[in-house]
Structure formats: C-alpha cells, structure tokens
Design an enzyme around this catalytic site. Structure first.
Site, PDB file in Angstrom:
ATOM      1  N   SER A  55       0.838  -1.205   0.000  1.00 20.24           N
ATOM      2  CA  SER A  55       0.000   0.000   0.000  1.00 20.24           C
ATOM      3  C   SER A  55       0.874   1.257   0.000  1.00 20.24           C
ATOM      4  O   SER A  55       1.895   1.319   0.686  1.00 20.24           O
ATOM      5  CB  SER A  55      -0.882  -0.012   1.248  1.00 20.24           C
ATOM      6  OG  SER A  55      -1.534   1.229   1.373  1.00 20.24           O
ATOM      7  N   LYS A  88      -3.568   3.175  -1.838  1.00 16.25           N
ATOM      8  CA  LYS A  88      -2.931   3.919  -0.747  1.00 16.25           C
ATOM      9  C   LYS A  88      -3.976   4.020   0.354  1.00 16.25           C
ATOM     10  O   LYS A  88      -5.178   4.035   0.091  1.00 16.25           O
ATOM     11  CB  LYS A  88      -2.495   5.319  -1.218  1.00 16.25           C
ATOM     12  CG  LYS A  88      -1.922   6.152  -0.081  1.00 16.25           C
ATOM     13  CD  LYS A  88      -0.776   7.060  -0.450  1.00 16.25           C
ATOM     14  CE  LYS A  88      -0.256   7.854   0.772  1.00 16.25           C
ATOM     15  NZ  LYS A  88       0.527   7.007   1.703  1.00 16.25           N
ATOM     16  N   GLY A  97       2.615  11.003   5.399  1.00 17.36           N
ATOM     17  CA  GLY A  97       1.524  11.524   6.223  1.00 17.36           C
ATOM     18  C   GLY A  97       0.147  11.314   5.632  1.00 17.36           C
ATOM     19  O   GLY A  97      -0.737  12.157   5.813  1.00 17.36           O
ATOM     20  N   LEU A  98      -0.035  10.226   4.858  1.00 20.50           N
ATOM     21  CA  LEU A  98      -1.374   9.784   4.455  1.00 20.50           C
ATOM     22  C   LEU A  98      -2.188  10.779   3.625  1.00 20.50           C
ATOM     23  O   LEU A  98      -3.367  10.975   3.904  1.00 20.50           O
ATOM     24  CB  LEU A  98      -2.164   9.518   5.744  1.00 20.50           C
ATOM     25  CG  LEU A  98      -2.352   8.098   6.186  1.00 20.50           C
ATOM     26  CD1 LEU A  98      -2.806   8.068   7.641  1.00 20.50           C
ATOM     27  CD2 LEU A  98      -3.425   7.443   5.340  1.00 20.50           C
ATOM     28  N   CYS A 150       0.609   2.856  10.685  1.00 18.89           N
ATOM     29  CA  CYS A 150       1.342   3.943  10.023  1.00 18.89           C
ATOM     30  C   CYS A 150       2.248   4.657  11.029  1.00 18.89           C
ATOM     31  O   CYS A 150       1.786   5.057  12.095  1.00 18.89           O
ATOM     32  CB  CYS A 150       0.387   4.958   9.398  1.00 18.89           C
ATOM     33  SG  CYS A 150       1.282   6.367   8.742  1.00 18.89           S
ATOM     34  N   ILE A 190       5.965  -6.310   6.713  1.00 11.44           N
ATOM     35  CA  ILE A 190       5.951  -5.300   7.756  1.00 11.44           C
ATOM     36  C   ILE A 190       5.645  -3.928   7.153  1.00 11.44           C
ATOM     37  O   ILE A 190       5.958  -3.696   5.980  1.00 11.44           O
ATOM     38  CB  ILE A 190       7.317  -5.257   8.504  1.00 11.44           C
ATOM     39  CG1 ILE A 190       8.471  -4.989   7.552  1.00 11.44           C
ATOM     40  CG2 ILE A 190       7.546  -6.488   9.271  1.00 11.44           C
ATOM     41  CD1 ILE A 190       9.846  -4.830   8.246  1.00 11.44           C
ATOM     42  N   THR A 211       6.636   0.147   7.640  1.00 13.25           N
ATOM     43  CA  THR A 211       8.008   0.664   7.722  1.00 13.25           C
ATOM     44  C   THR A 211       8.506   0.732   9.167  1.00 13.25           C
ATOM     45  O   THR A 211       7.725   0.783  10.110  1.00 13.25           O
ATOM     46  CB  THR A 211       8.066   2.061   7.085  1.00 13.25           C
ATOM     47  OG1 THR A 211       7.030   2.855   7.671  1.00 13.25           O
ATOM     48  CG2 THR A 211       7.854   1.985   5.590  1.00 13.25           C
ATOM     49  N   GLY A 261       7.312  -2.916  -2.563  1.00 16.82           N
ATOM     50  CA  GLY A 261       7.072  -1.518  -2.205  1.00 16.82           C
ATOM     51  C   GLY A 261       8.091  -0.593  -2.834  1.00 16.82           C
ATOM     52  O   GLY A 261       7.994  -0.197  -4.003  1.00 16.82           O
TER      53      GLY A 261
HETATM   54  O1  RRO Z   1       1.505   7.877   4.331  1.00 14.99           O
HETATM   55  C1  RRO Z   1       2.457   7.545   5.065  1.00 14.99           C
HETATM   56  O2  RRO Z   1       3.220   8.361   5.586  1.00 14.99           O
HETATM   57  C2  RRO Z   1       2.736   6.137   5.381  1.00 14.99           C
HETATM   58  C3  RRO Z   1       1.765   5.210   5.745  1.00 14.99           C
HETATM   59 BR1  RRO Z   1      -0.054   5.596   5.734  1.00 14.99          BR
HETATM   60  C4  RRO Z   1       2.154   3.913   6.145  1.00 14.99           C
HETATM   61  O3  RRO Z   1       1.352   3.051   6.498  1.00 14.99           O
HETATM   62  N1  RRO Z   1       3.481   3.632   6.150  1.00 14.99           N
HETATM   63  C5  RRO Z   1       4.400   4.531   5.803  1.00 14.99           C
HETATM   64  O4  RRO Z   1       5.600   4.222   5.836  1.00 14.99           O
HETATM   65  N2  RRO Z   1       4.030   5.776   5.417  1.00 14.99           N
END
Ligand code: RRO
Length: 582
Positions: free
Chosen positions: A320, A348, A375-376, A433, A493, A495, A557
């Site tokens: 994702s 995402k 940050g989503l 996250c 996993i 991150t 990824g």
């Molecule tokens: O968007 C992100 O910063 C982010 C998410 Br949602 C996640 O699950 N893992 C990541 O490394 N970055």
C-alpha cells in the site's frame, strides 16, 4: 552514454535512448547507472531526476558520409546538464562513454507555448538559474523553431556553480548575471528580469523560469506584480518520478500539495483552467505518451495463487502507498493495464476525511533504503468512492482497499460504506502507520487489535487483512490478536521507525528485509492465517525467501519507486526460480 564533457563547473552528458519517445521541453528522466548503480544496496539507492537539456532524433543511418560503416544506432540523443552534489549525481558525473544507463522517461508535464501573442509582442522571456538553465536550453530551441521571439536571462552563483553556456546556449544571445560578479551583471538574474519587465513596451507573452526556489519565488512575485503569466519548472526530492512515492510534494498555497512528478515539474501561474497542474480523474483516463511500459513478461497460469479465496495470477502484489495506479495509468497509458505489474492492487491508505499529508521534506535516502514521512495524503472516503474507486475498478486485477481511522467507529463507517461497492474485493486495515500522530496506534496493542476486529468482522464478509507494525517487541502477539478477532490474513511489515537527515518517519527498502523475514517467520509460527510478506523485496530470490519464511503473497514496495515494472519482473523471476526447483 555516448559523451560526457566538463562544461564550466558542471558536466554535459549525452545518452542514446533507443526506444524514445522524444521528450518535450520541461520533461525529465529518472536516471541510475546500469543495474541501479551496480551496487546492491548502499548509496546511491534511488534514481535521480534530471531535466532534459536537448533532444534530437538520431537517424538510422548505416554509413558515415565518407563510407565508413557505423552502428545502426537510431533512437533519441538526450543531453543532460549535471552537477555532482552527492552520491547519485557524483556517480553519474563519473560515467564513461559506452557505459549503460538505466532510464525512465520522458516524465512530467513540459512547458506550454505562449497562449496569445499579439502582433509585435515581445514573446517569451526565459529565466534560468544555475543548473536550472538546462530545460530552458531545449525550450529556447523549440521556440526559435516556431519563430516565437524569446529573450534569455541566465544567472549563476559563482564560477564553480556555472556552466552549460557554451554547450547549451551557443549561437544565441543571452543576458548574464552572477551573484559574485564573475560574469555579466553583478547581482541576481531577477534584477535583469525586473528591468526587462519594467521597460517592456511590447507585451511579454509569458516568462518561463527554472532555478533555485528563491529565484523562482522572485520570478513569480515579479510576474504577478506585472500581470504577466509565468511557468516555473520546479525541483523537489523524488524517489520514483511517476506518482508512486508522494515524496515530491510542493505546497499549492491552499494547505494542500501537488506531486511535482505528475502535476509538474512545470507549474503555471496563474493556473490554467483554475487548477495548478491538478490531476483530475479525467486526466487519469487519458492515455499519455509516457516513457515506456512498466510491464515485464507476465508469468504463466502455473503461478496462480489462492489468497483468502481470491484467485490471483501470481503471488506478487504491491505494498500500500507505493504505487498509484491512477497516476501510473496517466504516465504509461493502456500498456499499464495490459501488463499490470501486480496480481492484486492495494490502494494507498484512505481515511474518513481528506488529508493533505505532511509538509515537505517527505523522503530521505539512506543506505539501501529510504525514510518516508508522507503523512497519508488522500481524498477522504467520499472523494475516494466518487473519484478513485470507479477508476481502480477498471484495473485488470482484484482491488484491496487500505483503510485507517483514529477510532473503531470511524473504521466501521469506512468498512460499511466500502463493503457496498463491487469494486472492492478485500480490505487492508492499516493499524501501523508511523507518520500520523493521533495518539494510540491500534496495531501496537493486541487488546485494541482484537477489539477493532470484533467491531469490523460483522460489517463485511469480504476478507480483512491486518497490516502489522514492526515497531513493537512482539509482532506475533498482535498477529495472534488479529486472528482471534476474526481477521482473514495479516500483512507485514510496515516501515520501521527511523530518522535521517531532515526526515523522521518509516524506513523501507532492502535495509529492512532481514527484519521483515524474521518477523514473517515469527508470525507464521504463531498464526494459521495467510501472510502477505513485505519489506525490501527487490528480486525473485528475495520473494522466494519471503515465501519460504511463511508468506503466501509477497508485496513489492520501495523497489517499484526504482523500477515501475519491478512487480512484474519479480513475479517472472520468482516463476523461473520455482520452475527450476520443480
Ligand atoms: O503515508 C504515510 O506516511 C505512510 C503510511 Br499511511 C504507512 O502506512 N506507512 C508509511 O511508511 N508511510
């Protein structure tokens, strides 16, 4: 590479891109040495984005005029201007003619010609600063070919940070400036622009600029005050170049961000049609020229895999947030759908409300990896269902929607709403996250994980996959909780919490693969659920190791940032590995 030469403090190098297509001025390429720097891991790890400074189709001639046979080369000759400022650009500067270069492009949106040029108009002004003079060189030549008058203003910091003039702006009149006075006007290039705009009797159609951010800010301010349109070719740290990594965010001015790779790098002021290079779903459906296909040979049916009752063509999916299929479709066109790199697509992560994401800087290269603090950013549930879901539903593979919420009720609202949509095959619950700071991270607490699953399980019959965090002492305990709560699978996993340079966030890439393998093994020993294993998978051998550790599927990824076709390549390599061991 066909040529590399010093040019002032910079270098100009030429490549022959046999496949093309020919780029437009303002387009950029992602570049790495062959086999991604030939060093597995280490730095440089990510490809580097460079704007093209010249491009010319090479004829497929077999003979030199004097009769000497030569290679049937053909293709597009690309010139780049480069300054060695770190491990990636240093390595590119060291390249020798004859060495092969990995290239992804042309990418991005180029400059657009002046819209209205009245008779007697002064035409365009091109303003370049430092290494940013490169894309303007190609643009000047194209404007000249169209008989659009263009005046050129170029500025450099000092002698060491200058170059490209003789190579890229030979036979053309330029006005020069330098901060230290070593050449031209002693001061900023924007002093020249200011004087030119003030003294303009004729109407300036548009100002095109590329250079360091303070220069671009000054150009924009001058143009705004003189009511002249401008197009700014911008720069931002970027891992992928095709909309996947969300690293190259630049503020739009309304609290949201653009992705410079797909919404730029050329940004118009004032914005054309009210959107500053915005990516609309309609844009996404248009087939763009693109820089080749991310596809590799698809594996045969013998690799078919059952995952929670979903039949997949092979066991390689995306992680994702590491591949935006809508943006990639815009870059690569229908070929992306014809040879989709993954056997299922994971969106995402989306949240109930829209989120702009974190302020830049969002990515930092590390040895054999990168740290992200994205940050989503997402449109929120409603925007996702209205705009993204219909497009994702057109993908040739099952869709897994990744969701995240700050509490069980909001998770429930999202799952209930998305459960009604046929496009959605399964859910991934992102409880891990590292980059949002809303207090409790559900996936760090087994009791919270069970409670979340007990809330969501009655709301959908579709598979629920729980995305686990590596940032706990005992990930297997959380996996056991997910199983107890009624999850259909776990994925791991996410991150690893890390900090480097200016970025604190989540570490990914081959640097974390041993951690991922250890945690997949531990989880596989503790639960009977199928596992999606991920973390630094770059090759078929890595994928085979992940499967041997206990995974049913493997997610790719960060490697997709370095190579948009990585998913298909890894699936094909994995298929060959399994064929050999049959
Ligand atoms: O968007 C992100 O910063 C982010 C998410 Br949602 C996640 O699950 N893992 C990541 O490394 N970055």
């Amino acid at each position: 590479m066909t040529d590399s030469r010093a040019s002032g403090g910079y270098r100009v190098f030429s490549l022959l891109d046999r496949e093309g297509p020919e780029p437009e001025p303002g387009h950029f390429y992602m570049l790495a040495t062959q086999s991604h720097w030939e060093e597995a891991g280490g730095r440089p790890f990510l490809p580097r984005a460079l704007s093209v400074a010249d491009a010319q189709s090479e004829p497929r001639s077999r003979f030199e005029p004097h009769g000497e046979p030569k290679l049937d080369r053909g293709g597009v000759r690309l010139d780049f201007l480069i300054e060695g400022v770190g491990p990636g650009t240093d390595r590119l500067c060291e390249l020798e003619p004859g060495e092969n270069v990995w290239l992804n492009g042309p990418l991005g949106n180029g400059f657009s010609p002046p819209r209205e040029l009245s008779a007697g108009a002064a035409g365009a002004i091109l303003v370049g600063g430092g290494i940013g003079i490169a894309p303007l060189a190609l643009w000047r030549r194209r404007l000249a070919a169209r008989n659009v008058p263009a005046r050129v203003l170029l500025g450099f910091r000092d002698e060491e940070h200058s170059g490209g003039l003789d190579d890229l702006f030979a036979c053309c009149e330029v006005a020069l400036a330098s901060d230290d006075g070593h050449i031209g006007h002693h001061g900023h290039v924007t002093d020249l622009l200011s004087a030119m705009l003030d003294g303009d009797d004729a109407q300036t159609g548009v100002v095109y600029a590329c250079g360091p951010p303070p220069m671009l800010d000054a150009v924009q301010a001058l143009c705004t005050s003189c009511e002249v349109a401008c197009e700014l070719a911008m720069e931002s740290p970027m891992a992928c170049g095709f909309g996947a990594c969300y690293g190259c965010a630049v503020p739009k001015g309304d609290g949201t961000y653009l992705r410079l790779c797909v919404d730029g790098p050329v940004i118009q002021h004032p914005p054309a049609g009210g959107v500053v290079g915005g990516t609309t779903p309609e844009d996404a459906l248009a087939t763009a020229g693109g820089g080749g296909s991310p596809a590799a040979t698809g594996p045969a049916g013998r690799d078919a895999t059952d995952f929670c009752g979903i039949q997949l063509e092979h066991p390689v999916i995306n992680a994702s947030g590491t591949f935006d299929a809508i943006a990639a479709k815009r870059v690569y066109g229908d070929e992306l759908l014809e040879h989709f790199p993954f056997s299922a697509f994971v969106s995402k992560t989306i949240t109930l409300e829209p989120r702009a994401g974190n302020a830049p800087q969002r990515i930092w290269e590390t040895p054999a990896g990168m740290i992200n603090s994205i940050g989503l950013p997402n449109r929120g549930l409603e925007g996702f269902m209205a705009e993204d879901l219909p497009l994702l539903g057109e993908l040739p593979v099952p869709l897994i929607v990744s969701v995240m919420a700050s509490g069980r009720d909001d998770f429930g609202r999202m799952v209930s709403a998305l459960d009604q949509r046929d496009e959605v095959t399964a859910f991934e619950l992102n409880v891990s996250c590292p980059n949002v700071h809303s207090g409790l991270i559900v996936g760090e607490q087994p009791s919270e994980t069970v409670a979340l699953l007990e809330t969501l399980r009655p709301l959908t019959a579709k598979p629920l996959i729980v995305k686990l965090t590596p940032n706990v002492a005992d990930p297997a305990a959380v996996a056991v909780a997910a199983e107890e709560g009624g999850a259909d699978a776990v994925s791991l996993i996410n991150t690893v919490k890390a900090s480097g340079g200016t970025v604190t966030g989540g570490l990914s890439g081959p640097a974390i693969r041993p951690i991922a393998i250890a945690q997949v093994k531990a989880v596989a020993a503790a639960v009977g659920l199928p596992i999606v294993g991920m973390g630094g998978v770059c090759s078929g051998a890595d994928a085979a190791e992940m499967l041997a550790a206990g995974a049913t599927l493997v997610a790719v990824g960060t490697e997709s940032f370095r190579d948009p076709g990585a998913g298909a390549r890894i699936a094909a390599e994995l298929s060959e590995t399994s064929e050999r061991s049959r």
